[in-house]
Every structure is written in structure tokens, then in C-alpha cells.
Design an enzyme around this catalytic site. Structure first.
Site, mmCIF file in Angstrom:
data_model
loop_
_atom_site.group_PDB
_atom_site.id
_atom_site.type_symbol
_atom_site.label_atom_id
_atom_site.label_comp_id
_atom_site.label_asym_id
_atom_site.label_seq_id
_atom_site.Cartn_x
_atom_site.Cartn_y
_atom_site.Cartn_z
ATOM 1 N N TYR A 25 -4.185 5.044 -3.926
ATOM 2 C CA TYR A 25 -3.944 5.117 -5.359
ATOM 3 C C TYR A 25 -4.935 4.265 -6.152
ATOM 4 C CZ TYR A 25 0.717 7.347 -4.995
ATOM 5 O OH TYR A 25 1.764 8.205 -4.787
ATOM 6 N N GLY A 26 -5.502 3.270 -5.494
ATOM 7 C CA GLY A 26 -6.284 2.262 -6.201
ATOM 8 C C GLY A 26 -7.510 2.762 -6.930
ATOM 9 N N CYS A 56 4.003 -0.644 -4.333
ATOM 10 C CA CYS A 56 2.552 -0.544 -4.464
ATOM 11 C C CYS A 56 2.137 -1.271 -5.738
ATOM 12 C CB CYS A 56 2.143 0.927 -4.522
ATOM 13 S SG CYS A 56 0.443 1.226 -5.026
ATOM 14 N N ASN A 57 1.220 -2.205 -5.621
ATOM 15 C CA ASN A 57 0.776 -2.954 -6.795
ATOM 16 C C ASN A 57 0.147 -2.050 -7.848
ATOM 17 O OD1 ASN A 57 0.619 -6.265 -6.432
ATOM 18 N ND2 ASN A 57 0.800 -5.147 -4.508
ATOM 19 N N CYS A 167 -1.948 -6.766 -3.422
ATOM 20 C CA CYS A 167 -1.852 -5.454 -2.777
ATOM 21 C C CYS A 167 -0.975 -5.642 -1.552
ATOM 22 C CB CYS A 167 -3.232 -4.927 -2.368
ATOM 23 S SG CYS A 167 -3.169 -3.399 -1.384
ATOM 24 N N HIS A 169 -0.954 -4.287 1.231
ATOM 25 C CA HIS A 169 -1.646 -4.257 2.524
ATOM 26 C C HIS A 169 -2.208 -5.633 2.898
ATOM 27 C CE1 HIS A 169 -1.611 0.130 2.343
ATOM 28 N NE2 HIS A 169 -2.149 0.167 3.542
#
Length: 257
Positions: A25-26, A56-57, A167, A169
Site C-alpha cells: 500500500y505504501g 497498517c500504518n 510500519c 513490518h
């Protein structure tokens, strides 16, 4: 994020949706990210959820406000809990934030931190290669250290005393990030702080499950076998059953104000 919520709320039944068909998405536009977030939220509502966590950030930065307006359940993101923790830990009022390009462009963390303390200087940087490094299981490889040193050099020079991993991850790379930053810089794990906020929200709404053993249903929009591999590594346990969700129906009316 899921690992932290499960650890803190062991009696809750969790429905997890990973939009594996459309990540990352980033690098996408705010409109597209919001569209995807709404589609995901609509599906999760059909599962009878009592609260929604945007784990999700990027999604939280770009779509939290509209989901809060549109959904009939409490909606939480990862930005505000991470910002709150950063403000609590900084002593010299210099905070670093790392995240995807979209999260950093949104200035969501900077705004959230400055709402709590306008005197804090926020230095932000996108680290796009951290996600594929984490997903490929290379967090202990030399490539992880090389990229961490390259991305984080300016933070070492700026004198920050707190670094927010913006994030979900990035905690996979927490050891190498912490090592590169040094012991004088506190590392904020947004997933851990968000899990605390989820518990508080459920307690305040008198909807917290405290008895019995919870569980987790997994849904993905593509490659369930790959998700089993990567998700199992992240959660440090085998994922035996993952549901393949072929499509998410989008409702245009939800984007109307």
C-alpha cells in the site's frame, strides 16, 4: 500487530484479513488506499466484529478518519498510540519516524506527535526496502544491516532519542534497527502500543472478553500458501488453515461525506 493483540487479549476471537493481492500500500495514492481499506472493513463487518484495528500504518494514516465516520464499531489505528509513546519517552524533544513513502508523505505521525507536544522536532524518513527484507526472511542477513545503516544515518547525525517504527513490518527488523541506532535511542513498537489501546477501548465499552480461549480466523486475497509461510514466520507458529477470499466488493456510497 496481530501477535501483540493475541498476546495481550488471549480470550478474544480475532478475524484477520490480509490484502495480499494488492500490497504494498505504501506506494499507492490516498484514494486507492482508502478504497481498499473500506472494502476490507466491509468484509470484516460481515464477520460480526465488535471493533476494528487498522494494522497498517499507511491505511491508518490515510483512511482512519473516514472509517471512524462510516463504521458502526470502534476503529483504532496505529498512529496515535505510537505518537503517544514517542512523546512519553523523548527527553530532548527530537523524535525520528520511519515508514512507507505514503505514511511519511501523509505527515500523520508528525501531526499526531505535535498535537501532544508542539515543541517536539520530528524527523521522518521512508524506508521502502525494509518491507521486502522482512517478508523474504532476510532480517539477519547482511543486506538488512546495509540498508539500516543507509536509511538511519541521518537519524544518528540528528541527535534523536526516540525512533518510531511506523510500519508494522519493521519490528521484524527491530534488532538490527536498535543496533544501528545505539542504546541511547528508544525504539517505539507501534503494534505493542496499539494492542494496549485496543484493550483499553474494549474495557471502556464493556465488551472485553476475559473468559475462555480465543482464536483467530485468517483471510487473504491472494497466495494463501505464501501467507502461511510468511505469517507463520512472523507469528512463530504454523498456520494450518488460511481462507482465500477471491474478491472484495467495493461500495461507492461509503466514500460520500
Amino acid at each position: 500487530m496481530l501477535k501483540e493483540v493475541r498476546s495481550l487479549l488471549p480470550a478474544e476471537h480475532i478475524v484477520y484479513l490480509g490484502d495480499t493481492a494488492r500490497v504494498p500500500y505504501g506506494s499507492k495514492s490516498p484514494h486507492t488506499v482508502t478504497k481498499y481499506a473500506l472494502e476490507s472493513a466491509l468484509f470484516l463487518l460481515t464477520k460480526g466484529i465488535k471493533a476494528l484495528v487498522i494494522a497498517c500504518n499507511t491505511s491508518a494514516a490515510l483512511s482512519l478518519s473516514i472509517l471512524k465516520r462510516k463504521l458502526p464499531v470502534p476503529v483504532l489505528g496505529v498512529i496515535d498510540p505510537g505518537a503517544k509513546e514517542a512523546v512519553a519517552h523523548t527527553k530532548n524533544k527530537k523524535v525520528g519516524v520511519i515508514g512507507t513513502k505514503a505514511t511519511i508523505r501523509s505527515l500523520a505521525y508528525e501531526r499526531a506527535i505535535k498535537r501532544l507536544d508542539p515543541a517536539i522536532k520530528v524527523i521522518s524518513k521512508s524506508c521502502p526496502l525494509f518491507v521486502p527484507i522482512a517478508e523474504e526472511g532476510l532480517e539477519h542477513d547482511e543486506v538488512a544491516r546495509i540498508m539500516a545503516e543507509r536509511y538511519l544515518q541521518e537519524f544518528n547525525e540528528s541527535g534523536i532519542d526516540v525512533l518510531v517504527m511506523g510500519c508494522t513490518h519493521y519490528p521484524i527488523l527491530e534488532d538490527v534497527i536498535a543496533d544501528v541506532m545505539g542504546k541511547d535511542v528508544a525504539i517505539v513498537h507501534t503494534g505493542r502500543e496499539t494492542a494496549k489501546a485496543v484493550k483499553e477501548t474494549l474495557e471502556n465499552g464493556d465488551i472485553l472478553s476475559t473468559k475462555g480461549k480465543g482464536g483467530c480466523e485468517y483471510f487473504v486475497t491472494d497466495s494463501p500458501d505464501l501467507f502461511k509461510e510468511v505469517g507463520g514466520r512472523f507469528l512463530e507458529e504454523p498456520l494450518r488453515h488460511v481462507n482465500f477470499l477471491k474478491n472484495l466488493d467495493y461500495k461507492d456510497f461509503l466514500l460520500s461525506t
